[in-house]
Design an enzyme around this catalytic site. Sequence first.
Site, PDB file in Angstrom:
ATOM      1  N   LYS B  81     -22.461  -2.284 -42.411  1.00 34.73           N
ATOM      2  CA  LYS B  81     -22.550  -3.742 -42.312  1.00 34.73           C
ATOM      3  C   LYS B  81     -21.229  -4.321 -42.794  1.00 34.73           C
ATOM      4  CE  LYS B  81     -25.455  -7.560 -44.075  1.00 34.73           C
ATOM      5  NZ  LYS B  81     -26.658  -7.858 -44.880  1.00 34.73           N
ATOM      6  N   SER B 159     -30.061 -10.290 -42.581  1.00 37.31           N
ATOM      7  CA  SER B 159     -28.673 -10.388 -42.194  1.00 37.31           C
ATOM      8  C   SER B 159     -28.040  -9.049 -41.797  1.00 37.31           C
ATOM      9  CB  SER B 159     -27.851 -10.999 -43.339  1.00 37.31           C
ATOM     10  OG  SER B 159     -27.886 -10.170 -44.480  1.00 37.31           O
ATOM     11  N   SER B 183     -32.920  -8.659 -46.271  1.00 41.80           N
ATOM     12  CA  SER B 183     -31.945  -8.466 -45.194  1.00 41.80           C
ATOM     13  C   SER B 183     -31.850  -7.037 -44.663  1.00 41.80           C
ATOM     14  CB  SER B 183     -30.556  -8.923 -45.652  1.00 41.80           C
ATOM     15  OG  SER B 183     -30.511 -10.324 -45.683  1.00 41.80           O
TER      16      SER B 183
END
Lengths: 85, 483
Positions: B81, B159, B183
């Site tokens: 990420k 996210s 997330s």
Amino acid sequence: MASDITAPRTVRAAASQRENDAAALIELMGGEVALRHPHVLDDADHAAIRLVLLAQLRDASVLRRFPLVSANEPAFAVVLPGTDW
Amino acid sequence: VSDALSWLSIRELSVLLRRGAISPVELTQHCLARLEGVGRGLNAVVTITADTALREARLAEGEIAAGLDRGPLHGIPYGLKDVVAATGAPTTWGAAPFREQHFEREATIVGRLRGAGAILCAKLATIEIAGGMGYDHPAACLTGATLNPWDMTRWASGSSSGPGAAVAAGALPFAIGSDTSGSILFPAAFTGVAGLRATYGRVSRAGVMALAWTLDRLGPMCRTADDCGLVLEAIAGHDRADPSTLRRSYAYSGRTPRRRGFRFGVIGGADEGIEPEIAANFRASLDILARIGTIETVQLPEFPYGEMVRTIVAAEAYSAFEDFIAAGRTAELTAEKARLFRLASALVPAHDYIRAQRIRRIAAHAFEELAGHYDGLVAPSLGVVAIPADEAFEPNLPAASPRPLNHAGVLAGSPTISVMNGLGAGGLPSGLQFAGASLAENAIIDAAAAFEAEAGLASLRPTFKNAPPGWRETASATEGARA
């Protein structure tokens, strides 16, 4: 609505006062946010910030009503960085 | 190289690599082509680190050929990420203002994974600033809304959007996500992968974007729960660069996995107020859990979970990004909501923040008391399937989603894993979460792995429904860049 009509005048007045106080507080806080952040531009911005402030105050109100028994408990024992389990 | 490679677990790929049935370079090239194809097509990718990846793959190939074995991740491609710093590529935090941000030092977790022989192939999409400035639309992301491989008109959630989508699409065997208040769990549920939020302090966050210091955590997103254990073993451990890390090592129990005799606590009312298909999948999951263990209905202790999470995140996120916010730079973000949302956080009084943390301690203790009796507290991971990628959250993402268990685990700093438990409306995945007591990753991973084995859903593949004309799953670097 019915309860408003039948409620004693003093209760209605107190409720009304609380609403006015809350609105004034939000207005005051909104002003402080704008002072800290000069890029807050217009009435729509101010209105949006007031909505966030209202939500924040609602959360705070719930937290403030939660009964904490003692002021002496180690507040951050679980969460402070560096704490082991 | 067979397309079947796209859907193999780390454990399966690891066996093939050691047998010499496939080489790390071939596997890496396969993943790079899929990242260029499905990865970019789903907006799951920020940067593909092809040169670094191929260099690391050649190194792994030589080492394995020479008999050096770095463990199950040796020769396995992965993605990060884009809140995790890696050298040689920008670390954008998913946000336009940080598009050119480069760090001289890589995050500790990157070094750990390199030491385990894993091969970094891509920096993956995240909601801008991991959603920390507020957002109300899936497109709040530098690379656009991350699409869901099960239906490309749907969102992959956030996210950790890119990690979820890339793993679900068979572009990578695993990715590293981050989680402040859901997330990892939410994208795992929307995309049908396994996502593990490890115990607070298990995994170093040095070199990772800070959003909320007392809540932020890292964890693996994989094809199976078992793979999550393999990755966690490689990334866990104390790090002097991150004083919040625990001085404890972690050994995954998966070499001798439990498959029976579990004890589950089912959160009472967890199937209420959610989509009927998800409720049906949840009830079917309970039947499966009853075959591998005992189940008891339990009630989460009553606490103002949401209020605590929001207050803590507001205070900590404002502090973490104070200069950015005060300079008015939230206006540079994609999300209209983000321009103003976090400004009011400047006015969270210290006593409210501290009160939230004090209540949190009591809530965490109560959660540990409950979770400690079980191998997992279970509930649906989310109450809805993936929402449309081109519409605002309201009214598609109702507050009725079963978040109390998620928030309780967030605040307790305890581990939670989500695995797919079926398909809901529109053939989109639904997830089942197993929440455990702190440090009890092995219990929940074993339980989730046993559930996966019993449920027999491993053969389900995303169909790339509603793919645009000319859609191809693989592409060369030139084609990918053009797309």
